[in-house]
Design a protein around this motif. Structure first.
Motif, short mmCIF file in Angstrom:
data_model
loop_
_atom_site.label_atom_id
_atom_site.label_comp_id
_atom_site.label_asym_id
_atom_site.label_seq_id
_atom_site.Cartn_x
_atom_site.Cartn_y
_atom_site.Cartn_z
N CYS A 114 0.85 -1.18 0.00
CA CYS A 114 0.00 0.00 0.00
C CYS A 114 0.89 1.23 0.00
N LEU A 115 0.86 2.00 -1.09
CA LEU A 115 1.72 3.16 -1.25
C LEU A 115 1.12 4.40 -0.59
N GLU A 116 1.93 5.49 -0.55
CA GLU A 116 1.46 6.74 0.04
C GLU A 116 0.30 7.34 -0.74
N SER A 117 0.22 6.97 -2.00
CA SER A 117 -0.90 7.45 -2.81
C SER A 117 -2.17 6.65 -2.55
N LEU A 118 -2.14 5.74 -1.55
CA LEU A 118 -3.25 4.87 -1.19
C LEU A 118 -3.67 3.99 -2.37
N LYS A 119 -2.67 3.56 -3.14
CA LYS A 119 -2.88 2.62 -4.22
C LYS A 119 -1.91 1.46 -4.04
N TRP A 120 -2.32 0.29 -4.50
CA TRP A 120 -1.48 -0.90 -4.38
C TRP A 120 -0.41 -0.89 -5.46
N SER A 121 0.79 -1.31 -5.08
CA SER A 121 1.88 -1.38 -6.05
C SER A 121 1.64 -2.54 -7.01
N GLY A 122 2.19 -2.42 -8.23
CA GLY A 122 2.09 -3.49 -9.21
C GLY A 122 0.70 -3.66 -9.77
N GLN A 123 0.52 -4.76 -10.47
CA GLN A 123 -0.75 -5.08 -11.10
C GLN A 123 -1.43 -6.22 -10.35
N GLN A 124 -2.74 -6.30 -10.54
CA GLN A 124 -3.49 -7.38 -9.92
C GLN A 124 -3.04 -8.71 -10.50
N PRO A 125 -2.56 -9.66 -9.65
CA PRO A 125 -2.10 -10.94 -10.19
C PRO A 125 -3.27 -11.83 -10.57
N MET A 126 -2.95 -12.87 -11.31
CA MET A 126 -3.95 -13.85 -11.72
C MET A 126 -3.33 -15.25 -11.66
N CYS A 127 -4.19 -16.24 -11.51
CA CYS A 127 -3.75 -17.63 -11.45
C CYS A 127 -4.13 -18.30 -12.76
N ARG A 128 -3.15 -18.81 -13.50
CA ARG A 128 -3.37 -19.46 -14.79
C ARG A 128 -3.13 -20.94 -14.64
N SER A 129 -3.98 -21.70 -15.21
CA SER A 129 -3.85 -23.16 -15.16
C SER A 129 -2.59 -23.60 -15.87
N GLU A 130 -1.90 -24.58 -15.27
CA GLU A 130 -0.68 -25.08 -15.89
C GLU A 130 -0.98 -25.77 -17.20
N ILE A 131 -2.20 -26.31 -17.39
CA ILE A 131 -2.58 -26.91 -18.67
C ILE A 131 -2.64 -25.85 -19.75
N GLY A 132 -3.17 -24.66 -19.37
CA GLY A 132 -3.20 -23.55 -20.31
C GLY A 132 -1.81 -23.11 -20.71
N THR A 133 -0.90 -23.18 -19.76
CA THR A 133 0.49 -22.82 -20.06
C THR A 133 1.10 -23.80 -21.05
N LEU A 134 0.81 -25.10 -20.84
CA LEU A 134 1.33 -26.10 -21.76
C LEU A 134 0.73 -25.93 -23.14
N SER A 135 -0.56 -25.57 -23.21
CA SER A 135 -1.19 -25.34 -24.51
C SER A 135 -0.53 -24.18 -25.22
N PHE A 136 -0.19 -23.15 -24.43
CA PHE A 136 0.48 -21.99 -25.01
C PHE A 136 1.83 -22.40 -25.61
#
Length: 407
Positions: free
Chosen positions: A89-111
Motif C-alpha cells: 500500500c503506497l502513500e498514494s493509497l494505491k497498491w503497487s504493481g498489477q493485480q495478479p492472476m492464477c493461470r492453469s498449468e494446462i493452459g500454459t502447456l497449450s500456449f
C-alpha cells in the motif's frame, strides 16, 4: 521580623498562584496532545488502500490494508501465479504493481504447444531441451513476477562453487532487476550478472599499514588466509605469527654437549668452550661462565688475561630500530677506585657501542639496524683499577642471532 514575615507570606502567595497557573497550562497541554494523537490515529486508520480482491483460483494473505503494509497472493495446486506475489500500500493509497492472476498449468502447456514445442511422452532429449528453452522464454515474459535467479547467459559456468567467478543472485521486480554477490565477491559483467572474487591480498599488500597478514597472504574465493614461515605458528587472530620455541618443546636436534638457543623462526645449537692460551688456563665453573686459574707470582702475562669470561646469546628480529639497549654488565662489588667499560672485540663491532649507565654498570647498545639473517658478536670488557693499576679484567661475550624476519 514582622516585615520579613509579611514578605515571606507574599512570596508564598505568589508561588501558589504560579503553581496553579502551571497546573492549568499543563492540563490544557495534555488535552491538546490527546486530541492531536486521536486525530493522527484517525488519519492513519482512514489512510488505507482499498481491499484487494484475491485472484481467481487463488487466495490473498494479509488483513491489514493501511499505508506501508503488504498483502501476499498464492494459487491453488495446478495453477501458476502470473504477476507480483506481494503488493504494498503506497502513500498514494494505491497498491503497487498489477493485480495478479492464477493461470492453469494446462493452459500454459497449450500456449507452449501452440508455439511449436513438442510435449509428447516419447520426446527426445532435444525436445526436452527446446521445452526448457521455451519455458525460460515464457518466464521472462512475466517481468512483474518476483523471482530469484542465478543467470550467467553469456559467461562460462564455473566448474565448482569455489571458483573465483560465480553467477550473481538477481531479483526481478516490477520491471527492474537488482543483483547481489556473496561476501568476498564484487559484481561485474555487462548486465551485472557476474560475481568476481575480491583479491584481498592485492588490495592490502604487506607494505601498507593496514596489511592483512604479517607475513604472507593467500587469496581464496570469497576470502583469504595468512601463512607463516617455518618456525612460526599462526596466532589466534589469524594474521600474526608466533615464534615456536623449539628448545622448550624439545623439537630441536642439539646433542647433549651443545646448548639449544631459541631464535625467531628457528634455533641454534651452540657450544660454550673456555679459551686455551699459553698465558692463562681457564676452567668452566657454570654452563655459561669460565674462570681463570690463579696466576704464578710475577706472571704479568697471566694477570693481564681476563679473570672471568661470560657467554650470553640474544635473539633479535631483522631491521630492529636503533639505538637500542641490548645488554647490561654490572659489577657485584668494587675493590678498586676505578671501573671502566669498553668494547674488546667481536664480529660486527660497527653495530655496537658501550656506554656507562651507572657507577657499577655498563650498557651494550645497538647503534645501527641489522638486516637478517646474520650472526654478530660483541665483547664487553669491564676493567677494575686501583691508582691506575689493573686489578682485574672481566669479559662478557654477547652473540646476536638476527632473524630473517621482522617479527
Amino acid at each position: 521580623t514582622h516585615d520579613l514575615l509579611n514578605s515571606l507570606r507574599q512570596v508564598e502567595k505568589m508561588l501558589a498562584l504560579h503553581e496553579t497557573s502551571y497546573q492549568q497550562g499543563l492540563r490544557s497541554l495534555r488535552k491538546k496532545i490527546n486530541a492531536l494523537h486521536n486525530s493522527t490515529m484517525a488519519f492513519f486508520k482512514m489512510a488505507s488502500c482499498p481491499k484487494p480482491d484475491p485472484p481467481a483460483n487463488g487466495r490473498r494473505l494479509g488483513r491489514v490494508f493501511a499505508m506501508g503494509h503488504e498483502v501476499h497472493f498464492l494459487c491453488k495446486p495446478g495453477y501458476e501465479l502470473i504477476g507480483p506475489r506481494t503488493r504494498v500500500c503506497l502513500e498514494s493509497l494505491k497498491w503497487s504493481g498489477q493485480q495478479p492472476m492464477c493461470r492453469s498449468e494446462i493452459g500454459t502447456l497449450s500456449f507452449l504447444c501452440s508455439h511449436g514445442v513438442s510435449l509428447g511422452l516419447n520426446s527426445t532429449a532435444n525436445s526436452l531441451a527446446s521445452f526448457s528453452s521455451a519455458a525460460s522464454s515464457f518466464a521472462a515474459l512475466s517481468a512483474s513476477s518476483t523471482t530469484t535467479s542465478s543467470s550467467l547467459a553469456s559467461s562460462p559456468t564455473p566448474s565448482s562453487p569455489s571458483s573465483s567467478v560465480r553467477p550473481s543472485n538477481c531479483t526481478h521486480f516490477l520491471g527492474s532487476t537488482h543483483c547481489t554477490c556473496d561476501v568476498g565477491f564484487t559484481i561485474s559483467g555487462r548486465d551485472n550478472n557476474i560475481c568476481t572474487d575480491i583479491d584481498e591480498c592485492h588490495l592490502f599488500p604487506l607494505a601498507q599499514p593496514g596489511r592483512l597478514c604479517i607475513h604472507q597472504c593467500v587469496n581464496t574465493p570469497g576470502s583469504f588466509h595468512c601463512v607463516c614461515p617455518p618456525g612460526y605458528s599462526l596466532s589466534r587472530d589469524g594474521r600474526s605469527c608466533t615464534d615456536i620455541d623449539e628448545c622448550e618443546n624439545l623439537s630441536h636436534n642439539c646433542t647433549a654437549d651443545r646448548l639449544c638457543v631459541n631464535t625467531f623462526g628457528g634455533f641454534k645449537c651452540v657450544t660454550v668452550k673456555c679459551p686455551k692460551t699459553k698465558n692463562a688456563t681457564y676452567i668452566k665453573t657454570s654452563p655459561m661462565r669460565c674462570e681463570r686459574n690463579p696466576c704464578m707470582f710475577g706472571d704479568k702475562a697471566c694477570t693481564q688475561a681476563p679473570n672471568s669470561i661470560s657467554f650470553h646469546f640474544l635473539a633479535v628480529v631483522s631491521n630492529m630500530s636503533a639505538p637500542r639497549v641490548l645488554f647490561r654488565v654490572s659489577a657485584a662489588r668494587v675493590l678498586g677506585d676505578t671501573l671502566r667499560f669498553g668494547l674488546a672485540g667481536g664480529r660486527g663491532r660497527g653495530h655496537f657501542s658501550v656506554q656507562r649507565s651507572g657507577r657499577q654498570t655498563g650498557t651494550l647498545l645497538l647503534v645501527t639496524s641489522i638486516n637478517g639473517p646474520a650472526t654478530l658478536e660483541a665483547e664487553v670488557e669491564m676493567s677494575e683499577l686501583e691508582n691506575n693499576t689493573l686489578l682485574g679484567r672481566y669479559l662478557t661475550k654477547v652473540t646476536l642471532f638476527v632473524s630473517p624476519y621482522m617479527f
